[in-house]
Design an enzyme around this catalytic site. Structure first.
Site, short mmCIF file in Angstrom:
data_model
loop_
_atom_site.label_atom_id
_atom_site.label_comp_id
_atom_site.label_asym_id
_atom_site.label_seq_id
_atom_site.Cartn_x
_atom_site.Cartn_y
_atom_site.Cartn_z
N GLU A 152 0.80 -1.23 0.00
CA GLU A 152 0.00 0.00 0.00
C GLU A 152 0.84 1.29 0.00
O GLU A 152 0.70 2.15 0.88
CB GLU A 152 -0.98 -0.03 1.18
CG GLU A 152 -1.91 -1.24 1.10
CD GLU A 152 -2.81 -1.45 2.31
OE1 GLU A 152 -2.74 -0.65 3.25
OE2 GLU A 152 -3.58 -2.42 2.29
N ASN A 193 2.12 -4.42 -3.54
CA ASN A 193 0.72 -4.80 -3.36
C ASN A 193 -0.09 -3.58 -2.95
O ASN A 193 0.36 -2.79 -2.11
CB ASN A 193 0.70 -5.85 -2.22
CG ASN A 193 -0.61 -6.58 -2.05
OD1 ASN A 193 -1.18 -7.07 -3.03
ND2 ASN A 193 -1.10 -6.67 -0.81
N HIS A 229 -10.31 -5.77 -2.85
CA HIS A 229 -11.37 -5.58 -1.85
C HIS A 229 -12.51 -4.85 -2.56
O HIS A 229 -12.48 -3.63 -2.71
CB HIS A 229 -10.84 -4.78 -0.66
CG HIS A 229 -9.83 -5.54 0.14
ND1 HIS A 229 -10.16 -6.71 0.80
CD2 HIS A 229 -8.51 -5.34 0.37
CE1 HIS A 229 -9.07 -7.18 1.42
NE2 HIS A 229 -8.06 -6.38 1.15
N GLU A 257 -6.14 -10.28 -2.30
CA GLU A 257 -6.97 -10.17 -1.09
C GLU A 257 -8.45 -10.08 -1.44
O GLU A 257 -9.20 -9.27 -0.89
CB GLU A 257 -6.56 -8.94 -0.26
CG GLU A 257 -5.09 -8.92 0.11
CD GLU A 257 -4.68 -7.74 1.01
OE1 GLU A 257 -5.56 -7.07 1.57
OE2 GLU A 257 -3.46 -7.53 1.14
N ASP A 259 -12.23 -10.02 -1.77
CA ASP A 259 -13.54 -10.21 -1.14
C ASP A 259 -14.52 -9.25 -1.80
O ASP A 259 -14.11 -8.25 -2.39
CB ASP A 259 -13.52 -10.06 0.40
CG ASP A 259 -12.76 -8.85 0.93
OD1 ASP A 259 -12.68 -7.82 0.22
OD2 ASP A 259 -12.26 -8.93 2.06
O1 G2I Z 1 -7.74 -4.22 6.01
C1 G2I Z 1 -7.89 -5.29 5.16
C2 G2I Z 1 -6.57 -5.66 4.50
C3 G2I Z 1 -6.11 -4.58 3.57
N1 G2I Z 1 -4.84 -4.90 2.92
C4 G2I Z 1 -3.77 -5.30 3.81
C5 G2I Z 1 -4.21 -6.38 4.77
O2 G2I Z 1 -3.18 -6.68 5.68
C6 G2I Z 1 -5.46 -5.98 5.51
O3 G2I Z 1 -5.80 -7.06 6.37
C7 G2I Z 1 -6.38 -6.72 7.57
C8 G2I Z 1 -6.66 -7.99 8.37
O4 G2I Z 1 -7.54 -8.82 7.65
C9 G2I Z 1 -7.31 -7.61 9.70
O5 G2I Z 1 -7.44 -8.77 10.52
O6 G2I Z 1 -5.54 -5.88 8.29
C10 G2I Z 1 -6.18 -5.39 9.47
C11 G2I Z 1 -5.31 -4.34 10.13
O7 G2I Z 1 -5.12 -3.27 9.31
C12 G2I Z 1 -6.48 -6.56 10.40
O8 G2I Z 1 -7.21 -6.10 11.51
C13 G2I Z 1 -6.60 -6.24 12.74
C14 G2I Z 1 -7.36 -5.41 13.73
O9 G2I Z 1 -7.27 -4.04 13.32
C15 G2I Z 1 -6.76 -5.57 15.09
O10 G2I Z 1 -7.54 -4.87 16.02
C16 G2I Z 1 -6.70 -7.05 15.45
O11 G2I Z 1 -6.01 -7.21 16.67
O12 G2I Z 1 -6.63 -7.61 13.15
C17 G2I Z 1 -5.96 -7.82 14.35
C18 G2I Z 1 -5.90 -9.33 14.63
O13 G2I Z 1 -7.17 -9.88 14.63
#
Ligand code: G2I
Length: 458
Positions: A152, A193, A229, A257, A259
């Protein structure tokens, strides 16, 4: 790619465990392999057992840790490392003949606090970054097929995002990160990415120019990831053409990614449209020779970031929250050449339910219990009656979120207006106060609209 061919035994073993899939359901990883691409999913390492683990192993030939390889996770305090989750993902992949996408080395988000809030000279920051890349890539050398080296890097208008790295080091942070990654594992494919670059437009144009500049400087970049996304009804018409123009720069491309979210509730019409759109995205990758594969960002609606970030939206993945394949799953399979249903559409919808019965508190003559009814079928429930028989003379005295009546030992709960509809994978919960004497044994069986449910006590 070697891992892909070694999968047959593991797949067969795991399919046996994947109880929720219908017997004739296709295996996405096998279909994808036959087409020369991989089909992957993001995973949460702590969930990789039971049905979640079985479906992950059976259906996908690439996995991406959703969070476990991010800097904030692996180095929460400077110099102290936590590889547990990342190790679990890589070990799981090897046990199941899967590739791994490493995600992600350099990103403005989910940095550890010591890094995000620390102040470092430019030279120091550059060394911290390249050391991090070297440490993590070296740890998994030979075990990661693709690395999202830089994630990003762009603003929506296509200019460079003002991250800590960019602000202090300028664009050269990207070249340095790629060079460190290449030196640490020459066999891994190195990707940049981003999101909202899926169709042509300013941000995608920004990525295109950036990749051109990196190539011109001899930076070791192998691929461009398009996160995908997407929003139901807004899949960019230019997706395939966009992937193709990047491929024509001499790099791999991948949907990393995917969805497709919708406003809840999910209806049959929305799920049917979502099927068409998952199919279209998969087709776009298949149509581009240098497209390596597609990764969905969580394969089940119970493991998706969408509801946390977009309230009121969800149902964005190919499986429902109860691990039942949704129409989108069959759309992917059809794009990959599956005709097991005769090409005519989805299999007959299934019905099913699971009940969780939990006593919250109990005193000398009374108790409070919660009951959750989950729709484990593939067709929606519209209005429900749940029945059970009390094993030891209990009675319901007061209920909420359902109307409960009792006749002899038989209790009957009818939905309230607000929880009448239960989408596939969804659930409704109600509670009640009851009276007991002598014993308060939990009911052993429930029927939903006349059909028996699986029962879990908690
Ligand atoms: O935001 C969606 C994706 C966008 N592109 C980069 C990816 O790395 C990103 O993935 C998401 C995860 O799927 C989430 O699971 O990234 C988020 C963070 O920016 C992730 O969320 C985090 C929560 O913000 C936290 O509070 C939590 O502790 O997930 C953590 C683990 O569950």
């Amino acid at each position: 790619m070697a891992a892909v061919s070694a999968l047959t035994a593991a797949t067969v073993a795991l399919v046996g465990l994947a109880a929720p899939a219908h017997a004739a359901d296709p295996v996405l990883r096998d279909l994808a392999a036959a087409k020369g691409i991989y089909y992957g999913t993001a995973v949460t390492s702590s969930k990789l057992s039971g049905t979640y683990g079985a479906v992950t192993g059976a259906q996908f030939d690439s996995i991406t840790p959703a969070n476990e390889m991010k800097w904030g996770t692996v180095e929460p305090n400077r110099g102290s490392f936590n590889w547990a989750g990342a190790d679990r993902v890589v070990d799981f992949a090897e046990a199941n003949g899967q590739q791994v996408r490493g995600h992600t080395l350099v990103w403005h988000s989910q940095m550890p606090n010591w890094l995000a809030n620390g102040s470092f000279s430019n030279t120091e920051l550059r060394t911290i970054m390249t050391d991090h890349v070297t440490t993590e890539v070296t740890r998994y050398k030979g075990r990661i097929d693709h690395w999202d080296v830089v994630n990003e890097p762009l603003n929506e208008d296509g200019t460079m995002r003002g991250s800590k790295f960019y602000n202090q080091l300028g664009e050269s942070y990207i070249a340095d990160a790629f060079r460190a990654a290449r030196a640490a594992d020459p066999a891994a494919k190195l990707y940049i990415n981003d999101y909202n670059t899926d169709g042509t437009g300013p941000k995608s144009n920004g990525m295109y120019s950036l990749v051109q500049r990196l190539k011109a400087q001899g930076v070791p970049i192998d691929g461009v990831g398009f996160q995908g996304h997407l929003i139901l009804g807004q899949v960019p018409a230019t997706l395939q053409a966009n992937l193709q123009r990047f491929a024509d720069l001499g790099v791999e491309v991948a949907i990393t990614e995917l969805d497709i979210r919708m406003t809840l509730p999910a209806t049959d019409a929305k799920l049917a449209q979502q099927k068409t759109e998952f199919k279209a995205v998969t087709n776009a990758c298949l149509a581009v020779a240098r497209c390596a594969g597609v990764t969905v960002w969580g394969f089940t609606d119970s493991d998706s970031w969408i509801p946390d970030v977009f309230p009121g939206e969800g149902a964005a993945t190919p499986y429902d929250a109860g691990f039942q394949p949704k129409p989108a799953y069959y759309g992917i399979a059809e794009a990959l050449g599956w005709t097991g249903d005769g090409g005519g559409g989805d299999p007959t919808p299934t019905t099913g339910c699971a009940v969780t019965y939990a006593v919250q508190s109990q005193w000398n003559t009374g108790f409070t219990a919660n009951v959750t009814v989950r729709n484990t079928g593939s067709s929606p429930v519209n209005g429900w009656t749940l029945r059970w028989t009390w094993p030891s003379g209990q009675s319901v005295t007061q209920a909420w979120n359902a109307t409960v009546t009792q006749s002899g030992a038989q209790a009957t709960a009818v939905n309230a207006a607000h929880n009448a509809a239960i989408v596939p994978g969804g659930s409704a919960t109600f509670g009640f106060n009851g009276a007991w004497s002598g014993g308060n044994t939990a009911p052993g069986a429930f029927t939903l609209n006349g059909a028996a449910c699986a029962v879990a006590l908690s």
